[in-house]
Design a protein around this motif. Sequence first.
Motif, PDB file in Angstrom:
ATOM      1  N   SER A 444     -10.311 -17.818 -50.360  1.00 40.46           N
ATOM      2  CA  SER A 444      -9.068 -17.465 -51.032  1.00 40.46           C
ATOM      3  C   SER A 444      -8.249 -16.487 -50.211  1.00 40.46           C
ATOM      4  O   SER A 444      -8.756 -15.805 -49.319  1.00 40.46           O
ATOM      5  CB  SER A 444      -9.374 -16.838 -52.395  1.00 40.46           C
ATOM      6  OG  SER A 444     -10.026 -15.589 -52.208  1.00 40.46           O
ATOM      7  N   THR A 445      -6.961 -16.416 -50.530  1.00 46.03           N
ATOM      8  CA  THR A 445      -6.070 -15.455 -49.872  1.00 46.03           C
ATOM      9  C   THR A 445      -6.544 -14.041 -50.120  1.00 46.03           C
ATOM     10  O   THR A 445      -6.512 -13.191 -49.220  1.00 46.03           O
ATOM     11  CB  THR A 445      -4.637 -15.627 -50.394  1.00 46.03           C
ATOM     12  OG1 THR A 445      -4.193 -16.964 -50.119  1.00 46.03           O
ATOM     13  CG2 THR A 445      -3.694 -14.635 -49.742  1.00 46.03           C
ATOM     14  N   GLU A 446      -7.010 -13.777 -51.327  1.00 39.55           N
ATOM     15  CA  GLU A 446      -7.497 -12.435 -51.655  1.00 39.55           C
ATOM     16  C   GLU A 446      -8.685 -12.056 -50.784  1.00 39.55           C
ATOM     17  O   GLU A 446      -8.791 -10.916 -50.302  1.00 39.55           O
ATOM     18  CB  GLU A 446      -7.896 -12.377 -53.129  1.00 39.55           C
ATOM     19  CG  GLU A 446      -8.379 -11.005 -53.562  1.00 39.55           C
ATOM     20  CD  GLU A 446      -8.772 -10.980 -55.040  1.00 39.55           C
ATOM     21  OE1 GLU A 446      -9.267  -9.925 -55.494  1.00 39.55           O
ATOM     22  OE2 GLU A 446      -8.599 -12.006 -55.722  1.00 39.55           O
ATOM     23  N   ARG A 447      -9.569 -13.010 -50.563  1.00 42.43           N
ATOM     24  CA  ARG A 447     -10.738 -12.750 -49.718  1.00 42.43           C
ATOM     25  C   ARG A 447     -10.306 -12.447 -48.291  1.00 42.43           C
ATOM     26  O   ARG A 447     -10.792 -11.502 -47.667  1.00 42.43           O
ATOM     27  CB  ARG A 447     -11.671 -13.954 -49.734  1.00 42.43           C
ATOM     28  CG  ARG A 447     -12.772 -13.913 -48.666  1.00 42.43           C
ATOM     29  CD  ARG A 447     -13.514 -15.240 -48.599  1.00 42.43           C
ATOM     30  NE  ARG A 447     -14.489 -15.266 -47.529  1.00 42.43           N
ATOM     31  CZ  ARG A 447     -14.251 -15.647 -46.280  1.00 42.43           C
ATOM     32  NH1 ARG A 447     -13.020 -16.013 -45.947  1.00 42.43           N
ATOM     33  NH2 ARG A 447     -15.200 -15.664 -45.376  1.00 42.43           N
ATOM     34  N   GLU A 448      -9.366 -13.239 -47.766  1.00 41.25           N
ATOM     35  CA  GLU A 448      -8.913 -13.032 -46.400  1.00 41.25           C
ATOM     36  C   GLU A 448      -8.253 -11.657 -46.244  1.00 41.25           C
ATOM     37  O   GLU A 448      -8.457 -10.968 -45.247  1.00 41.25           O
ATOM     38  CB  GLU A 448      -7.939 -14.134 -45.986  1.00 41.25           C
ATOM     39  CG  GLU A 448      -8.587 -15.493 -45.789  1.00 41.25           C
ATOM     40  CD  GLU A 448      -9.507 -15.537 -44.580  1.00 41.25           C
ATOM     41  OE1 GLU A 448      -9.561 -14.565 -43.814  1.00 41.25           O
ATOM     42  OE2 GLU A 448     -10.191 -16.565 -44.412  1.00 41.25           O
ATOM     43  N   GLU A 449      -7.468 -11.267 -47.227  1.00 39.73           N
ATOM     44  CA  GLU A 449      -6.823  -9.949 -47.162  1.00 39.73           C
ATOM     45  C   GLU A 449      -7.862  -8.843 -47.188  1.00 39.73           C
ATOM     46  O   GLU A 449      -7.719  -7.819 -46.503  1.00 39.73           O
ATOM     47  CB  GLU A 449      -5.851  -9.798 -48.332  1.00 39.73           C
ATOM     48  CG  GLU A 449      -4.613 -10.685 -48.217  1.00 39.73           C
ATOM     49  CD  GLU A 449      -3.709 -10.584 -49.427  1.00 39.73           C
ATOM     50  OE1 GLU A 449      -4.128  -9.951 -50.434  1.00 39.73           O
ATOM     51  OE2 GLU A 449      -2.598 -11.144 -49.388  1.00 39.73           O
ATOM     52  N   GLN A 450      -8.906  -9.040 -47.963  1.00 35.60           N
ATOM     53  CA  GLN A 450      -9.963  -8.044 -48.046  1.00 35.60           C
ATOM     54  C   GLN A 450     -10.697  -7.915 -46.712  1.00 35.60           C
ATOM     55  O   GLN A 450     -10.983  -6.803 -46.242  1.00 35.60           O
ATOM     56  CB  GLN A 450     -10.955  -8.423 -49.140  1.00 35.60           C
ATOM     57  CG  GLN A 450     -12.056  -7.398 -49.339  1.00 35.60           C
ATOM     58  CD  GLN A 450     -13.081  -7.841 -50.375  1.00 35.60           C
ATOM     59  OE1 GLN A 450     -13.297  -9.039 -50.574  1.00 35.60           O
ATOM     60  NE2 GLN A 450     -13.707  -6.883 -51.039  1.00 35.60           N
ATOM     61  N   ILE A 451     -10.979  -9.055 -46.071  1.00 37.00           N
ATOM     62  CA  ILE A 451     -11.673  -9.026 -44.777  1.00 37.00           C
ATOM     63  C   ILE A 451     -10.806  -8.339 -43.718  1.00 37.00           C
ATOM     64  O   ILE A 451     -11.302  -7.553 -42.895  1.00 37.00           O
ATOM     65  CB  ILE A 451     -12.053 -10.448 -44.338  1.00 37.00           C
ATOM     66  CG1 ILE A 451     -13.075 -11.055 -45.305  1.00 37.00           C
ATOM     67  CG2 ILE A 451     -12.626 -10.447 -42.921  1.00 37.00           C
ATOM     68  CD1 ILE A 451     -13.345 -12.523 -45.081  1.00 37.00           C
ATOM     69  N   CYS A 452      -9.497  -8.617 -43.736  1.00 39.97           N
ATOM     70  CA  CYS A 452      -8.589  -7.953 -42.789  1.00 39.97           C
ATOM     71  C   CYS A 452      -8.621  -6.446 -42.990  1.00 39.97           C
ATOM     72  O   CYS A 452      -8.701  -5.673 -42.024  1.00 39.97           O
ATOM     73  CB  CYS A 452      -7.166  -8.479 -42.971  1.00 39.97           C
ATOM     74  SG  CYS A 452      -6.908 -10.147 -42.339  1.00 39.97           S
ATOM     75  N   MET A 453      -8.579  -6.004 -44.239  1.00 39.01           N
ATOM     76  CA  MET A 453      -8.602  -4.579 -44.545  1.00 39.01           C
ATOM     77  C   MET A 453      -9.905  -3.945 -44.085  1.00 39.01           C
ATOM     78  O   MET A 453      -9.912  -2.847 -43.502  1.00 39.01           O
ATOM     79  CB  MET A 453      -8.402  -4.354 -46.043  1.00 39.01           C
ATOM     80  CG  MET A 453      -8.400  -2.895 -46.487  1.00 39.01           C
ATOM     81  SD  MET A 453     -10.073  -2.203 -46.763  1.00 39.01           S
ATOM     82  CE  MET A 453     -10.621  -3.176 -48.176  1.00 39.01           C
ATOM     83  N   ILE A 454     -10.999  -4.634 -44.304  1.00 37.61           N
ATOM     84  CA  ILE A 454     -12.314  -4.114 -43.904  1.00 37.61           C
ATOM     85  C   ILE A 454     -12.351  -3.896 -42.395  1.00 37.61           C
ATOM     86  O   ILE A 454     -12.792  -2.848 -41.907  1.00 37.61           O
ATOM     87  CB  ILE A 454     -13.431  -5.080 -44.338  1.00 37.61           C
ATOM     88  CG1 ILE A 454     -13.616  -5.042 -45.851  1.00 37.61           C
ATOM     89  CG2 ILE A 454     -14.753  -4.737 -43.639  1.00 37.61           C
ATOM     90  CD1 ILE A 454     -14.543  -6.124 -46.384  1.00 37.61           C
ATOM     91  N   ASN A 455     -11.859  -4.865 -41.633  1.00 33.49           N
ATOM     92  CA  ASN A 455     -11.917  -4.760 -40.177  1.00 33.49           C
ATOM     93  C   ASN A 455     -10.959  -3.701 -39.640  1.00 33.49           C
ATOM     94  O   ASN A 455     -11.281  -3.018 -38.658  1.00 33.49           O
ATOM     95  CB  ASN A 455     -11.669  -6.127 -39.535  1.00 33.49           C
ATOM     96  CG  ASN A 455     -12.890  -7.023 -39.615  1.00 33.49           C
ATOM     97  OD1 ASN A 455     -13.752  -6.985 -38.749  1.00 33.49           O
ATOM     98  ND2 ASN A 455     -12.984  -7.830 -40.674  1.00 33.49           N
TER      99      ASN A 455
END
Length: 513
Positions: A444-455
């Motif tokens: 999901s888009t939400e998951r991708e945004e979360q992974i970007c934030m984590i990195n």
Amino acid sequence: MKNSNQNSNHNSDWSDVFVHLDPQAQPNYLNAIAHSARELSAMFTTVKAPYSGLEPAKLNEKIMAMPIGKTPIAPLAEIITNNVNLIGKNSIIVQHPHCIAHLHTPPLIPALAAETIISALNQSMDSWDQASSATYVEQKMTDWLCELFGYDLVQSATNNGADGVFTSGGTQSNLMGLLLARDRVVEQTSGESVQKDGLPSYAEKLRILCSHTSHFTVQKSASLMGLGERAVVTVATDEFGCLGIDALKATIADLQSQDLMPFCVVGTAGTTDLGAIDDLQAIAAISEQHNMWFHVDGAYGGALILSSHKDRLAGIELADSISTDFHKLFFQPISCGALLIRDNHNFKYLLHHADYLNRETDELPNLVDKSIATTKRFDALKLLMSMQALGTDKFGAMYDHLISLTQDVGALVKATDKFELLAQPQLSTVLFRYNDLITSGDVSTEREEQICMINQRLRLDLLTAGQAVLGETKINGYTCLKLTILNPCLQLHDFESLFTKIADFAELQAYTK
């Protein structure tokens, strides 16, 4: 009024702070250089991390509090020690195995020895009467580089022979290459001189072409040249990040149909993120067909010319100009670069005579004749001494090791739990990301945004904690981490420990909890 003896006594107080010709003053110089080397050497032996971990605001506070007074604050030896302890120990340590973010290498010892000579001689590389031996050394090294990249130094029916000049690095080299291209097309089109008359009435039509993944200095150069960043037209790339040849042909045709003037194509030999090397032979053929200047940005990958991978640079010898950067894969101390041109006649666009410096009647060479800089450093000596001390074969072996190691690191990422490899390595960069949701199957888009934030958080927190210095960039719109592997002393076990450190640190921070 002081008598002559008093003046003499006063002046003698200054001799201990200069590299002096008086034999009795030499211990001052020797002691300062030796003490600096000892302090740095001692510091390096105690380094445990790529950054000390001192909180950035606290570091800034300490540096801002450093005293500067009307009188000396301490003996020089103490000042050296204090600065190494504060500034040195809180610097980014490029020699550490986990300092691996940028195109920033540990420097070679022969080059550091050369720096000692360069700084003491303090030659100004604009005129022969300021840099006698140094002028010839730079010419020797630019001749050597021209031949290394396949240029012909001998005048022919079509050009005057190749030449080059040392620069501060890739940014200056790219600017100079594009500036020569701009001035040539104006002269060919309307007989005008940009140097004398400024930009022509049709300047808004001029266009520079490069790939989407080319270095930002192409746009920056267009801005500085008065053409504006919009004069740069980016061309679509293939799956490997290389400039698309069919797309280039179509873009040129489209621009010409709009009565615009594409006058220069920039090919890249080693893009900053993917390490992509464009098809230089194909670009050269297209450039020749349309009478366009062909510039190669070889700041990163140009060093492959000494390696077993030099065939990947096929066609570079057809470029009108080449930028190369020695404080990258030639392991020189910053700064050190060069611009090479296939026809030295084009350096005329930079020539300006000054009565006090490079008079038209001068018979001796003045390097300012072919540079946008006036005063510049004697950087050619670093490259000369490095090549003399190591030999070109050793440089090539180091590059081969780095490229092989990069492939192994890419495979390690694939095999390491919680990490994703986002592109197959092409040169010596590895693009990856931490993803502890990797097994969830959620895209999901939400998951991708979360992974970007984590990195994003992970890179910054690892840096300020002094654990690792990683790069951060974007690929296909997503934030990722980047390793730029430029230290030949590294082995695979250095990366095994790095990935363990990253995963453990991320788990401890509990970014996704």
